[in-house]
Each structure stands twice: as structure tokens, then as C-alpha cells.
Design a protein around this motif. Structure first.
Motif, PDB file in Angstrom:
ATOM      1  N   ARG A 115      -6.819   3.322   6.097  1.00  0.00           N
ATOM      2  CA  ARG A 115      -7.139   1.988   5.580  1.00  0.00           C
ATOM      3  C   ARG A 115      -6.944   0.925   6.659  1.00  0.00           C
ATOM      4  O   ARG A 115      -7.757   0.034   6.847  1.00  0.00           O
ATOM      5  CB  ARG A 115      -6.265   1.674   4.364  1.00  0.00           C
ATOM      6  N   GLN A 136      -3.485   8.066   4.191  1.00  0.00           N
ATOM      7  CA  GLN A 136      -4.482   7.184   3.559  1.00  0.00           C
ATOM      8  C   GLN A 136      -4.334   5.756   4.090  1.00  0.00           C
ATOM      9  O   GLN A 136      -5.314   5.095   4.399  1.00  0.00           O
ATOM     10  CB  GLN A 136      -4.297   7.183   2.039  1.00  0.00           C
ATOM     11  N   TRP A 141       0.807  -1.218   0.000  1.00  0.00           N
ATOM     12  CA  TRP A 141       0.000   0.000   0.000  1.00  0.00           C
ATOM     13  C   TRP A 141       0.841   1.270   0.000  1.00  0.00           C
ATOM     14  O   TRP A 141       0.422   2.298  -0.521  1.00  0.00           O
ATOM     15  CB  TRP A 141      -0.977  -0.002   1.182  1.00  0.00           C
TER      16      TRP A 141
END
Ligand SMILES: [Zn+2]
Lengths: 345, 481
Positions: B398, B394, B386
């Protein structure tokens, strides 16, 4: 317990000059310069690589038990001392013999071949054509396939021949019957799955680790018997091809030795092989340890050599740090080289 | 084209099992398919048969190495030689050889890591395939219990144009997971086949305990009284060892089974269980077992599984023969805390993300975190994946969502444990389906009479007589000559 007796033997041999970890690496068969030098320096050939799957946790557990029995005292820096009763216990004879250095884990390859060959023959006899192979390793599979074809297994006479060889060779070796039982129960046949270590440990009321050690001891002696008499055991002899290592060097050290004998300097070898100079020096020490005719003069004067040997004897030590303090002008490489040569005397 | 005649020619069966024909027909028509078929229902036939119908290789992407090996073994056992497994176990020489002759194979099994290697990617691009299969497709989903980031990138490898149909296979999946599969595999309006997840012949029993220690006592007594074969699931390797040792002491043929056992031992246990030498296996939760045994009569969960999907998959190993089987779920106050702990173990934490970013900012390789032991391998894979796509913030968000989702999974399982209405209905509802075939003795809450479901244990005559080595050698080599 077998494992503890082996540890005591190793600890005694190290003369308090190595950390506990050195014994761990030895049993696991670590192919590092230090461990290999230890084998020669302290004459620990039998124990090299006896437990390739040993975890640090399992090892520490055994060490703790030795401590609890007051056989050893553990120091904070990882070193240890044998106690008086520890030394006495260590002098008890080992009931099982090992030959680790000559097989270096290859004994398991041999067993894998025997195991797959027997599984195949067992299924063939039962008229079952397909089965899930106990050995997945491609090299083992192709070796066994060749072996079966070469010996016309289609005629269904190989079963009896191999049976007789196994019976005779296992009968001949001087080991406890339990060891033979362990070996045979690790094999599989048609509707006859082998037994796990846990099951054998339960059946014999022993520790798994001891069962594995007995198994290893059995394989070493079985192989020595088979390889000692090719005429008597022609089939097993074929399966034991390429298993014993008579070359006393690790394969990497062997490469270095070849280049060295061609006249390359250590720096040159280091750049040709793209290995650190340290590693190359390890190889040279290994070479010196194993080759009685090795000439260390290019690296070490006879005077220095003698100085180091004398110091080692006077101070009863093989510890590099101490020796370096006594003779500051020599390098660590020279110290190791001198000790390696000294191991021949 | 007559599918049945192919089935008979290559597999010797007369008829398809439910779902197989529907899936095959769509694939042959060139349609992408997502098939949810329970384990043991002939999932693999859905890609094996196309391998024979079309004379082009089938590519099977399989994230779990043990299952991959299992599939390869099965095919080899059927006499199929043109099968290869491309995974990290291959030596460079073996790998080069396999890649060179790749077009010659009928079935190419591959791990997601391997699939992403440039050399492999390029070779596959030059190859004409008949079918691409994503096995265990639920691993693609971060909602699933076995999320594999590498799996997300399969989409990169699957060409957009001019590609063969894609078949996604899984045993269990929720609607959320279904959506992820569709999305990440870039499937084109796939045909979805969902087999009913309910297994009406598996009866669900829950056993509450006040003290954890009482569970073990119950297990020992229960196993001593009732007939197997059975599987006991527990959370730790140490527990599998200790429970199996205590069963052995009581003369019950049991063995521990977990990922820490060496391969050979695992194989021995599977064979022994299949051949009836072993009655009970004590295994760790979520350890994918390649055991194809039809007559497992009992499953005992020593503790609550972390997800409903796990629970479903594990009880699904019972009663494959269609006969009655019982799944026991042992429960003690606080078990859900442990389940939460387990489920979060491999999830990266916020500070992992921060550390990762620090390493990168300093121009160092974040992999150092692995060698330093700062993070587990699974967690690292997630962060690494990721961080190449999202900002630190972000990703933090997540992770927060993932953690919530994992908690929700545990809570969903807890709900099934705590419910006072039918357990089966709640369980099946979780998968977005309804119970159609409700039988007597359905579950603890509907009422269960164990005496009609379980047999009494018969003492075995002779167990494991490890005595005469010559006798056993004769048994192996000479008995059938
Ligand atoms: Zn119910």
C-alpha cells in the motif's frame, strides 16, 4: 542585546554549577522540582518564565553567540565556564527589570483581558456590534464579559475611564517609552489591528526576542503599579484580579504542603496523591526553600545539616554530586533539603 | 417550502449563489450529497441554512482545526450563540459541559479524533441530528494531499439505518478522490454537485529561471513595481521570514505567515491584510489560511507546489471579486525534486512498518516510536491505522502505491509547468472538467499582456508610524465616542 545580558546574569548566578539547559528551563518557566529549586537556591526569581515560547533552537543560537563573543566556554557535558570578559560583561547593569516569579505567565492572561476589553469597547464606540474576538480563551472571554457588564459599559463612559487609568498608570512606571509603545501596539481596536512581533522588531530595529522581553518587563511593572494602588486604578485593578502569585509554591507543591502539615508522612502523601516519592520530596524541598519556619529535623539531623552547609562553603559548590562524595552517608534528598534551608542564610 | 425566504430571513441575501440551491433541495429531500464548491463560493451556507430550517443540531466534522475555528468565529460573528467546537483544545470540564448540553446546540463542530472517542460516540448516538457534514472531505482520501486516517473512520460513527443525510464538502477533488469520499463515508447513491473549478479571471503566468537566486531578485523587483494585495507562497518558514524582511526593507508592507507563528500574530496579520494595512503576505505552501479577502490581485508561487490540488487551492485565493488577477509560478530546473521530497516527507517508509511490527511483537507500545522521534506524527497515524487492518506485507504494498501516487501528483504539476500548450486547459483537465470560458490573456502559452492586468504600485504615504502610544490608545478607545 537584552537576551544575552539576561543569559549572562543567569549563568553568573549559577556559578558554573548547572548545565546550559538549566538556564533554558528557567526562562521557559518549567514547573519541575529542579528548576523551582534553582530559583530559590540561586536567587533567580526575576527571570523565571520570561520566555514561555522559547525554543531550544533559539536558545542555542544565543548561547552560540555568547561563545562567539568569548564570554563563555562550553564544555562537552553541557556545563560551561564564564571567561574573564564574560564575567565583566555580566556585571553591567540590566536596563530592564523583571518580576517573573510573581506572575509566572499570568501576566499574559492579564494582557489578554485588557486586550479583549479594549477591543470590545472600541467596537462599541464605533457602533459595531459583532467582531472577531482577539482572544479565544473562554475564561478570558467570560471574565471580560462580566467586567463589562458589572461596570455598565452600555453607558459608554467606560472608554474614557479606562483610558485615563491606562494613561496614568503607564506614565507612572519607570520604563523606557519604547516599552509602553510595544504594549499599546499589541492591542487591537476597531479598524486598528495590533502589530506582530516581527513588525515591531522591524520598526525598532531590534530582535523579536528582545521585544518580547521588553514587553514582559513592561507588563510586570505595569501590574506592580496597578496592584499597588487599587484606589487609583479601580478598573484595571479588577482586570488584574488573581494574576499575581504571592503564594511562593507551585500549586502541586502546595497540595503536598497541606497534607504534610496535616501530619501525613511522605510515603503516605505519595500514595494519596499517586505521585512518585521523588516528586513529593521535590515539593518538600520547595516548601523548605520558601518557608523560613520549615522544620527539617524529621528528615535531617542538625549535625548533618551543618556538615552539608560547611562542605558547601568550604568547597564553594552547590553541586550535589560533589557534596555526596564528601559526605557519603547523607541522601540526595537530605542534601537538597540542607541547601534549601541554607538559601535563607 | 420557499428556500429563498429562509435565506433572506437568516442571512439577509436575496438569491443563492451557484450550486447552493441544488445542494439544499437534495438535502431537504433526505438525499446524501457530495458538493464540490470552490472556497469563497458559500460552501458553509449549505449546512448553515439547514441548521435554521430544522430544529435539530447539525454535526460538522472538520479535520483542520484552524478552519474549524474560522467557521465557528464566522457563525458567532453572525450572532449565533448555539455553536460549539469539540476539539482537543477543550479542558475535560469544558468537554463534559458541552457533551451534557449537546442537544441544545444548533451547530456542533467536531474533529475526527474527538468523534472516535467512546464517550463522544455514545453521546452522539443518543442524539437526533438533522444533518451530518464532512467538511474538507478530500482529507478522507489517500489520494488527496492532506490524508487524515482518522477521517477514514467516520463511517464507523455514521449509523447505517435511520440516519440524517450526509453532506460531503470540498473545494477541490479529482475523480479518484470523489470515489473515496463516496466509499468511506458509506454514502447512499449521493447527489453530486460539481462546480466548475476554472477561475477565468485568474491569469496564469509561469516564469522560468536558470538560477534559484534569481527568483528572489525578481520577486523583490516585481513587488516593488506592481500593486497588491498579494500572497507569496514558499516552502519553508525560514524563507517566509527572510522574504518578508527584505520586502519590509524596501518599504513594502509585508508579513510572514506560517503555522509556527503564534495565534495572536496570525490574527493580527489577517486583520491587517483585510483592512489594507498590509499589502503582501508571505506564507508557507499548504498552510490553510482563514483569509476572506476578495480583492487579492496577485499570487506568486516562489516554487512549484507539490500537487495540482494545492496549486489550485492557493491560486484560488486571488480574484474572489471577479476582477482580473494574476498567478505567477516561478520555476527553476530541479524544483520538482524538492516538491517530491516535500510530498514524501510525511509518508511512512517501509522501515517504519517493520519497526512498528517489531515493537508489537515484543509486546511494547508502538507509540514509543513517536516519543523516540523515530517517526513523524502524521506518518505514525497512517501506519497505526493500517496495521490494525492489514498485514505488514499488505501495508508495504500500500505504501508503495501511495508513494507512486504522490510522485504522479508532482509529475502532473510538472506537466502544467512544462507544457507548451494552454496551461489552463491542462489544469482544468486534471479535475476532469473542460474550460468553458476562455478569456484574453489566458496564460503564458496563450499569451499574456501583464500591463493590462496589473496596476502600478502606489507608494504609501505613511507607514506604520509606531510612535506615540497615547495617540494610539486614544485612537482605540476615544476616537468614535
Ligand atoms: Zn491558456
Amino acid at each position: 542585546m537584552l537576551i544575552q545580558q539576561i543569559l549572562l546574569k543567569i549563568f553568573t548566578a549559577f556559578q558554573n554549577e548547572r548545565t546550559l539547559s538549566a538556564a533554558f528551563h528557567l526562562l521557559k518557566g518549567k514547573r519541575s522540582g529542579q528548576t523551582i529549586q534553582d530559583v530559590g537556591l540561586f536567587q533567580l526569581h526575576p527571570f523565571f518564565g520570561l520566555l514561555p515560547k522559547l525554543t531550544r533552537g533559539q536558545f542555542d543560537e544565543q548561547v552560540d553567540l555568547l561563545f562567539a563573543k568569548n564570554y563563555i566556554l562550553i564544555e562537552e557535558n553541557g556545563y560551561y565556564h564564564m571567561t574573564e570578559i564574560g564575567i565583566k560583561q555580566a556585571s553591567e547593569a540590566l536596563l530592564f527589570h523583571f518580576d517573573g516569579w510573581h506572575y509566572r505567565g499570568n501576566e499574559h492572561v492579564f494582557f489578554a483581558r485588557v486586550s479583549l476589553a479594549l477591543q470590545s469597547l472600541s467596537h462599541q464606540a464605533a457602533g459595531v456590534k459583532s467582531f472577531i474576538a482577539v482572544e479565544k480563551d473562554e475564561d478570558v472571554q467570560s471574565k471580560v464579559r462580566e467586567f463589562l457588564v458589572r461596570n455598565q459599559f452600555q453607558q459608554q463612559t467606560l472608554q474614557m475611564k479606562i483610558y485615563l487609568e491606562m494613561e496614568q498608570s503607564l506614565e507612572k512606571i519607570q520604563v523606557n517609552e519604547q516599552v509602553k509603545t510595544i504594549i499599546v501596539y499589541r492591542l487591537s481596536g476597531f479598524q486598528e489591528p495590533g502589530l506582530t512581533w516581527q513588525q515591531m522588531a522591524f520598526g525598532f530595529h531590534m530582535q523579536e526576542m528582545d521585544i518580547r522581553l521588553m514587553y514582559g518587563s513592561g507588563l510586570h511593572q505595569w501590574l506592580n503599579e496597578i496592584l499597588g494602588d487599587a484606589q487609583k486604578y479601580p478598573y484595571l485593578y479588577q482586570l488584574a484580579q488573581g494574576i499575581r502569585v504571592d503564594l511562593m509554591l507551585t500549586s502541586s507543591a502546595n497540595e503536598t504542603a497541606k497534607l504534610y502539615k496535616k501530619g501525613h508522612s511522605l510515603e503516605q502523601i505519595s500514595s494519596i496523591r499517586r505521585l512518585k516519592l521523588n516528586t513529593i520530596e521535590d515539593h518538600i524541598v520547595e516548601l523548605a526553600m520558601n518557608d523560613v519556619k520549615f522544620d527539617s529535623k524529621p528528615f535531617l539531623t542538625l549535625e548533618d545539616q551543618q556538615l552539608i552547609i560547611n562542605a558547601s562553603e568550604d568547597y564553594q559548590t552547590k553541586k550535589l554530586k560533589i557534596l555526596k562524595e564528601i559526605i557519603p552517608h547523607v541522601s540526595y534528598f537530605q542534601l537538597r533539603l540542607a541547601l534549601a534551608k541554607g538559601a535563607h542564610y | 417550502m420557499q428556500l429563498e425566504s429562509y435565506l433572506h430571513q437568516y442571512f439577509g441575501y436575496e438569491t443563492f449563489r451557484p450550486g447552493q440551491k441544488e445542494v439544499l433541495e437534495q438535502l431537504i429531500a433526505g438525499q446524501d450529497v457530495i458538493a464540490l464548491l470552490p472556497t469563497g463560493m458559500g460552501k458553509s451556507l449549505c449546512y448553515q441554512l439547514p441548521g435554521y430550517i430544522f430544529d435539530k443540531p447539525v454535526l460538522i466534522i472538520s479535520p483542520l482545526l484552524s478552519l474549524m475555528q474560522d467557521q465557528v468565529d464566522q457563525l458567532k460573528q453572525m450572532g449565533e450563540k448555539r455553536v460549539i467546537a469539540l476539539n482537543s483544545f477543550l479542558t475535560p470540564a469544558q468537554k463534559n459541559y458541552a457533551l451534557h448540553f449537546l442537544h441544545e446546540y444548533r451547530f456542533i463542530f467536531i474533529s475526527p479524533e474527538m468523534l472516535l472517542q467512546p464517550q463522544v460516540k455514545a453521546r452522539l448516538a443518543s442524539l437526533e441530528l438533522s444533518l451530518i457534514v464532512a467538511d474538507e472531505a478530500h482529507c478522507i482520501s489517500q489520494w488527496g494531499y492532506d490524508f487524515r486516517p482518522d477521517y477514514l473512520r467516520i463511517g464507523e460513527v455514521i449509523q447505517v439505518t435511520n440516519r440524517p443525510p450526509v453532506l460531503a464538502l470540498s473545494a477541490t477533488a479529482t475523480t479518484k478522490v470523489l470515489h473515496d469520499i463516496d466509499h468511506y463515508l458509506e454514502m447512499e447513491s449521493p447527489f453530486i454537485y460539481v462546480h466548475s473549478v476554472d477561475r477565468p479571471n485568474i491569469h496564469l503566468v509561469k516564469k522560468p529561471f536558470a538560477l534559484k537566486e534569481d527568483k528572489l531578485t525578481w520577486i523583490l523587483e516585481h513587488v516593488e513595481k506592481t500593486a497588491g494585495p498579494g500572497i507569496i507562497y514558499t516552502q519553508s518558514r525560514a524563507k517566509t521570514e527572510s522574504i518578508s524582511a527584505q520586502l519590509l526593507q524596501r518599504g513594502i508592507a509585508a508579513a510572514a505567515y506560517h503555522a509556527g507563528k503564534e495565534m495572536q500574530d496570525r490574527q493580527f496579520i489577517q486583520h491587517q491584510f483585510l483592512s489594507g494595512h498590509l499589502d503582501w503576505i508571505v506564507a508557507t505552501n499548504a498552510f490553510g489560511m482563514g483569509i476572506h479577502k476578495n480583492n487579492v490581485r496577485q499570487i506568486i508561487h516562489e516554487s512549484m507546489p507539490s500537487t495540482v490540488a494545492n496549486y489550485m487551492q492557493e491560486i484560488g485565493r486571488a480574484g474572489r471579486d471577479g476582477e482580473d488577477a494574476v498567478a505567477f509560478l516561478l520555476f527553476c530546473e530541479g524544483d520538482e525534486q524538492y516538491a517530491k521530497f516535500i510530498v514524501l516527507e510525511d509518508l511512512p517508509k517501509e522501515f517504519h512498518v517493520v519497526r512498528y511490527a517489531q515493537y508489537r511483537a515484543n509486546g511494547e507500545q508502538p507509540n514509543v516510536m513517536l516519543s523516540n522521534g523515530e517517526i513523524s506524527e502524521v506518518a505514525f497515524r497512517v501506519v497505526h491505522y493500517w496495521m490494525e487492518r492489514e498485514t505488514v506485507d499488505q501495508l508495504k504494498e500500500r505504501l508503495g502505491n501511495m508513494q507512486t501516487a504522490k510522485y504522479e501528483e508532482v509529475m502532473a504539476m510538472l506537466k502544467i509547468v512544462e507544457t507548451t500548450s494552454c496551461m489552463r486547459e491542462l489544469l482544468i483537465d486534471y479535475f476532469g472538467q473542460q474550460v468553458e470560458d476562455k478569456r484574453e490573456n489566458c496564460c503564458s502559452n496563450c499569451g499574456v499582456d501583464l500591463s493590462v492586468l496589473l496596476q502600478e504600485r502606489v507608494e504609501p504615504k505613511n507607514q506604520n508610524p509606531m510612535t506615540d502610544w497615547k495617540g494610539r490608545l486614544q485612537q482605540i478607545l476615544l476616537r468614535n465616542l
